[in-house]
Design a protein around this motif. Structure first.
Motif, PDB file in Angstrom:
ATOM      1  N   ASP A  62      91.816  39.656 -53.689  1.00 31.41           N
ATOM      2  CA  ASP A  62      91.951  40.100 -55.089  1.00 31.41           C
ATOM      3  C   ASP A  62      91.348  39.098 -56.076  1.00 31.41           C
ATOM      4  N   LEU A  63      90.150  38.636 -55.778  1.00 31.13           N
ATOM      5  CA  LEU A  63      89.488  37.714 -56.696  1.00 31.13           C
ATOM      6  C   LEU A  63      89.213  38.384 -58.032  1.00 31.13           C
ATOM      7  N   ARG A  64      89.365  37.623 -59.097  1.00 30.02           N
ATOM      8  CA  ARG A  64      89.018  38.106 -60.431  1.00 30.02           C
ATOM      9  C   ARG A  64      87.581  37.710 -60.754  1.00 30.02           C
ATOM     10  N   ALA A  65      87.002  38.384 -61.722  1.00 28.49           N
ATOM     11  CA  ALA A  65      85.618  38.068 -62.107  1.00 28.49           C
ATOM     12  C   ALA A  65      85.464  36.595 -62.467  1.00 28.49           C
ATOM     13  N   HIS A 112      92.671  25.876 -60.611  1.00 27.44           N
ATOM     14  CA  HIS A 112      92.048  26.946 -61.404  1.00 27.44           C
ATOM     15  C   HIS A 112      93.087  28.020 -61.670  1.00 27.44           C
ATOM     16  N   ARG A 113      93.284  28.354 -62.917  1.00 33.83           N
ATOM     17  CA  ARG A 113      94.309  29.326 -63.296  1.00 33.83           C
ATOM     18  C   ARG A 113      94.066  30.670 -62.606  1.00 33.83           C
ATOM     19  N   GLY A 114      95.099  31.171 -61.956  1.00 34.16           N
ATOM     20  CA  GLY A 114      95.013  32.467 -61.292  1.00 34.16           C
ATOM     21  C   GLY A 114      94.499  32.396 -59.866  1.00 34.16           C
ATOM     22  N   PHE A 115      94.083  31.190 -59.440  1.00 35.93           N
ATOM     23  CA  PHE A 115      93.602  31.025 -58.065  1.00 35.93           C
ATOM     24  C   PHE A 115      94.674  30.263 -57.300  1.00 35.93           C
ATOM     25  N   GLY A 116      95.647  31.017 -56.786  1.00 39.91           N
ATOM     26  CA  GLY A 116      96.809  30.413 -56.147  1.00 39.91           C
ATOM     27  C   GLY A 116      96.647  30.199 -54.658  1.00 39.91           C
TER      28      GLY A 116
END
Length: 208
Positions: A62-65, A112-116
């Motif tokens: 579920d990687l974000r752009a 990195h925010r959102g990269f858990g």
């Protein structure tokens, strides 16, 4: 077999792995590179590529752009180069040079925010599949006594070198290889022991 805080017998482990293989064929082919463990470490083992990121999506990263350019620009060539592509968690005793190198690479992809942890583990396992487990919320439910990061890596190392588990995983792999040609589970006979461990840990956590 002792996996985290749970126990499972070999017959049940085989049944669980069959079910996983039957329902995750695309993951085994495009993420794990089975059969044949193709492209271990990716096309460039010492750098994250777009191909790597696409492969992690198959297992639900579920990687974000915004994650993608950041991951491509992380300067981790030195940390990757310090770890052979076939380095094994079984050989990474806490405090050893290999364990410390594994944590140094882990740290490069932290913050990195959102990269858990779940996303990071799916990338690092792809790059060094014998050293880093795939880690998700279900696995952490099985390893309730170990936080993510160094504690989880150390706990899974202990399970991999536990003599009783070593015996049972060898039996498990022999039985997987002996599965019928038509059985999807036969592919898992080629997977790293670590991958079998993290699949079973996830399934045990999900069953809680």
């Amino acid at each position: 077999m002792n996996i985290g805080t749970r126990k499972i017998v070999v017959d049940e482990a085989i049944a669980q792995l069959r079910l996983y293989a039957e329902t995750n064929g695309a993951v085994l082919q495009y993420y794990d590179g089975l059969p044949g463990m193709t492209c271990v470490g990716g096309s460039d083992p010492n750098q994250v590529t777009l191909e790597d990121l696409a492969r992690t999506m198959v297992i639900g990263s579920d990687l974000r752009a915004l994650d993608i350019p950041w991951l491509l620009e992380v300067e981790a060539e030195k940390e990757f180069a310090a770890i052979p592509v076939d380095a094994r968690l079984e050989d990474a005793k806490p405090g050893s040079d290999l364990f410390e190198a594994a944590m140094a690479l882990d740290e490069r992809f932290t913050g990195h925010r959102g990269f858990g942890q779940a996303k990071k583990s799916k990338l690092l396992h792809l790059k060094r599949p014998f050293l880093y487990p795939v880690s998700d919320s279900f696995i952490r439910m099985t390893y309730t006594n170990a936080a993510a990061g160094a504690e989880l890596l150390a706990a899974m190392h202990r399970d991999l070198v536990n003599p009783a588990n070593v015996r049972d995983f060898k039996l498990l792999q022999v039985r997987l290889i002996a599965e019928p040609q038509t059985s999807a589970a036969r592919l898992l006979g080629e997977a790293p022991t670590l991958r079998l461990l993290d699949i079973l840990a996830s399934l045990l956590g999900e069953a809680k």
